[in-house]
Each structure stands twice: as C-alpha cells, then as structure tokens.
Enzyme design. Structure first.
Site, PDB file in Angstrom:
ATOM      1  N   ARG A 198       0.875  -1.165   0.000  1.00 26.79           N
ATOM      2  CA  ARG A 198       0.000   0.000   0.000  1.00 26.79           C
ATOM      3  C   ARG A 198       0.920   1.226   0.000  1.00 26.79           C
ATOM      4  NH1 ARG A 198       2.361   1.576   3.723  1.00 26.79           N
ATOM      5  NH2 ARG A 198       0.869   3.260   3.897  1.00 26.79           N
ATOM      6  N   GLY A 199       0.306   2.405  -0.045  1.00 28.99           N
ATOM      7  CA  GLY A 199       1.111   3.616  -0.201  1.00 28.99           C
ATOM      8  C   GLY A 199       1.206   3.928  -1.688  1.00 28.99           C
ATOM      9  N   ARG A 253      -7.450   0.063  -6.679  1.00 28.53           N
ATOM     10  CA  ARG A 253      -7.655   1.105  -5.659  1.00 28.53           C
ATOM     11  C   ARG A 253      -7.861   2.435  -6.383  1.00 28.53           C
ATOM     12  NH1 ARG A 253      -4.122   1.090  -0.464  1.00 28.53           N
ATOM     13  NH2 ARG A 253      -5.981   2.181   0.246  1.00 28.53           N
ATOM     14  N   ASN A 312      -5.071  12.637   1.207  1.00 28.31           N
ATOM     15  CA  ASN A 312      -4.209  11.709   1.955  1.00 28.31           C
ATOM     16  C   ASN A 312      -5.079  10.921   2.924  1.00 28.31           C
ATOM     17  OD1 ASN A 312      -1.472  10.762   2.477  1.00 28.31           O
ATOM     18  ND2 ASN A 312      -1.627  11.754   4.469  1.00 28.31           N
ATOM     19  N   LYS A 313      -4.477  10.036   3.668  1.00 30.17           N
ATOM     20  CA  LYS A 313      -5.215   9.153   4.583  1.00 30.17           C
ATOM     21  C   LYS A 313      -6.182   9.932   5.457  1.00 30.17           C
ATOM     22  CE  LYS A 313      -4.943   5.550   4.700  1.00 30.17           C
ATOM     23  NZ  LYS A 313      -5.906   4.722   3.925  1.00 30.17           N
ATOM     24  N   ASP A 346      -1.639  10.958  -1.411  1.00 30.05           N
ATOM     25  CA  ASP A 346      -2.083   9.943  -2.381  1.00 30.05           C
ATOM     26  C   ASP A 346      -2.438  10.563  -3.719  1.00 30.05           C
ATOM     27  OD1 ASP A 346      -2.806   8.788   0.463  1.00 30.05           O
ATOM     28  OD2 ASP A 346      -2.449   7.140  -0.927  1.00 30.05           O
TER      29      ASP A 346
END
Ligand code: MRU
Length: 365
Positions: free
Chosen positions: A52-53, A89, A253-254, A243
């Site tokens: 991930r990332g 994703r 982002n998260k 992201d």
C-alpha cells in the site's frame, strides 16, 4: 537504505526473476515475504493491502502488467491487465500514472517485445522511485533544519506524521519519512509523534515499526491527540505524504490528515506535504469535488486485529453486533492549509503557481 535483518526494499526481483514483496498485512508482528507471480497475485497484493502507499502501489502494478505479458501479450491481454490493475484502488494517482505510461509504451511494440520491455519498465520505476524519494529526503531535511534553527531550546525537534509514508509506502526511503531518515543520519535530535491511523493502523503498525528498526525516538498517539499536543507546543512541524495532489495544490491523503492540517493552522505549526511529481494529478483542480475517495469494508472499523497472548494474530470485535460503520479511507486538505510541498526538485508553494514551478524544473531534468 540499510535495514538490519530485513529486506532493504519493499519489492524486488530475485536472480531467477521472481517478484517478491514484504506482505505488510503481517507487520509489525511478523516479517512475511509474498511472491507475486501473475496478474492475479499482483491484483490481490494491491487490493488486500499487502502493499500500500501511493508510490509502491504504482510500482507493484507495473510488475503485475509485466507478469501479465508473460501469459497473454496480445492487445486485448494488455488492455485487460491494465484495467484489472487500475480497478484495484481508486484514490492514489500513482497507479494510473505508472500504468498509463507503461501501457502507452507497450501497445506501440510488437507482441514479442512486450514482456521484456515491461520488466525493464518496472525495474526502471523501482530505480526512479528510489532516487525520487532520496531527493525528497534531502530537500525535506533542509526544512527540518530551518524549523530546528528557529527553536530556542536544545530539546528534540518534535515532528508529527500521519499514516505511513515511509519506505514501506514506496520502494526505499519513503516520502514523509525520508527527511526524517536524512535528519537522523545527520545526527539531528528528533522525536516523531506517530498517529496510530485508524482503522488499519498504518501509523502504529508500520511507521512505528520502521522508526523502531532505525532506533529513531517516537511515540504513538491516538488519532485525536495531535490537536491537543499542538496547543501545548509539543509539535514543531508536521510532515505527511499524499495519495493525490490536484493542480491547485489540494492534498488527498489518509483519512484524518485534514483535521491535523486544521489544528496545525490554528496553532501556527508548519504543515508540510512530501510528494513526488508522480502524485500530482494535473487533470483536476478541486480535490473535494474531483478525487474519488475510496470507501473500504466496514469490518475494518468494527474489528481490530493484533497479537494475542498465545503469540497468534487475532481479530476481535469492537462494536455492538448490529452496529454499522462507514469507512472513508482518505480526505482532502485544501491547499491553503499546506505550508509547502517537499518534492524531489525542492520546496514549492502549495498553490497552482508553486506546482507549475515544480513542473517546469521537473521537465527540464
Ligand atoms: O491506504 P494506504 O495505506 O495505501 O494509504 C497511504 C497513505 O495515505 C499514506 O498516508 C501516504 O501518505 C500516502 S503514500 C506515500
């Protein structure tokens, strides 16, 4: 980047040509290596967040496309593999960026040349990611030094980060943690506040694991603690990853990043976003309206997993049996809350002009 008793990279090819990854779903409790040997295993690795990332998702997808060419190198095989990987994703733009470039190159080649060219392309993406992240570290280190020099005491410089944007989110170095690694190597006295990052706990599980392997002082905090710590003067700067960044500088982002940016703004704490060129989506401007936000399974919120007393990983239920949960994975921080972007070409204003300047320099290189 040297790591004691653990692979130096998140993804690599063996001498025999197999593609291996660190399966991040077992960290921090076990170091498990997973083999990607087909389009389907690559799809699974991304979808199930074994990798991930944003940067690592892009690189893994490239190997997935290369492996697909080994099975079916026709135009329709290429299109199918491209679409399968793209659908894994929706939010991190590096996936589309990497696959798009690779697809363009492969479709122009004859079928017999595709597999070889695809592996070369993926290997090149690995090298490119390492160089990019190292350079983000060098430029971000300058921002750390500037902030440290403004600090009146000899106390450690306190940096807050959210989620995991370390080497596990890329191939080596990472984005947000790369400046921290550079500062640590240079002997700076730093301490990192690590947001646990519910629901999947990338902070508590992955960032803390990375930092502990490097023996960098850090403390895990619950996601809601950052604002309080800023009010108390216990955070000198924030560095997070991204992201997807829009052409006007909005940052996706998260989930939870936005709230940290708000608190940082209210407390005059510099809020830096570390981002490579590949994370910028030049086709959109307004992050809130135009970025698709991934919604994941509610069980990630309703259950939590960890190491039980018997040494086994166990999942336990947190909420009443009939309660539902919502699970938005990302949020958007408007550009005006971002102090600057830390990139591979230097530090740039979080604005359309700032990103245009970044683009100009990047295209010259
Ligand atoms: O859902 P993930 O773990 O793939 O999301 C990753 C992040 O949002 C990270 O915070 C990171 O900043 C972006 S990747 C460098």
């Amino acid at each position: 980047m040297q790591n004691k008793n653990i692979p130096n990279r998140t993804i690599w090819r063996t001498r025999g040509g197999d593609v291996k990854i660190i399966d991040q779903t077992h960290l921090p409790h076990r170091l498990v290596i997973y083999e990607i040997n087909s389009l389907n295993t690559a799809r699974k690795a991304i979808k199930e967040m074994k990798v991930r990332g944003a940067p690592l998702i892009g690189v893994t997808a490239c190997y997935g496309l290369a492996l697909a060419m080994n099975n079916d190198n026709s135009d329709s095989g290429l299109k199918f593999a491209y679409q399968t990987l793209l659908n894994t994703r929706p939010t991190a733009i590096n996936l589309r960026w990497a696959l798009g470039h690779m697809f363009k190159e492969l479709i122009s080649l004859s079928r017999s040349k595709r597999e070889h060219a695809a592996f070369n392309f993926a290997d090149e993406m690995v090298n490119r990611d390492i160089t990019t992240c190292r350079r983000i570290g060098e430029h971000g280190y300058e921002s750390i030094i500037k902030t440290r020099d403004k600090k009146k005491t000899n106390e450690p410089l306190n940096i807050l980060t959210h989620c995991n944007a370390g080497w596990l989110a890329a191939v080596e170095w990472g984005t947000a943690l790369s400046p921290i690694y550079k500062a640590n190597e240079a002997g700076c006295n730093i301490h990192v506040w690590v947001d646990e990052t519910r629901p999947r706990n990338q902070g508590a599980a992955l960032t803390a694991w990375e930092l502990s392997k490097k023996e960098i002082p850090h403390t895990i905090i619950v996601d809601n603690a950052g604002g309080h710590l800023m009010q108390k003067g216990l955070i000198d700067m924030c560095i997070v990853g991204a992201d997807r960044v829009t052409s006007s500088g909005d940052v996706c982002n998260k989930i939870g990043t936005y709230l940290k940016a708000l608190a940082a703004n209210d407390n005059k704490v510099p809020f830096y976003v570390a981002t490579p060129f590949s994370t910028i989506d030049w086709s959109i401007k307004n992050g809130l309206q135009e970025i698709p936000i991934e919604e994941r399974d509610q069980d990630e919120v309703l259950f939590i997993s960890g190491l039980a007393e018997n040494g086994k990983i166990r999942q336990i239920e947190l909420a009443p049996e009939n309660s539902k949960a919502s699970n938005y994975s990302f949020d958007v921080t408007p550009a005006h809350l971002v102090t600057s972007f830390i990139t591979e070409e230097g530090i740039f204003n979080a604005s359309q002009q700032g990103l245009e300047d970044f683009k100009k320099i990047h295209e010259k290189c």
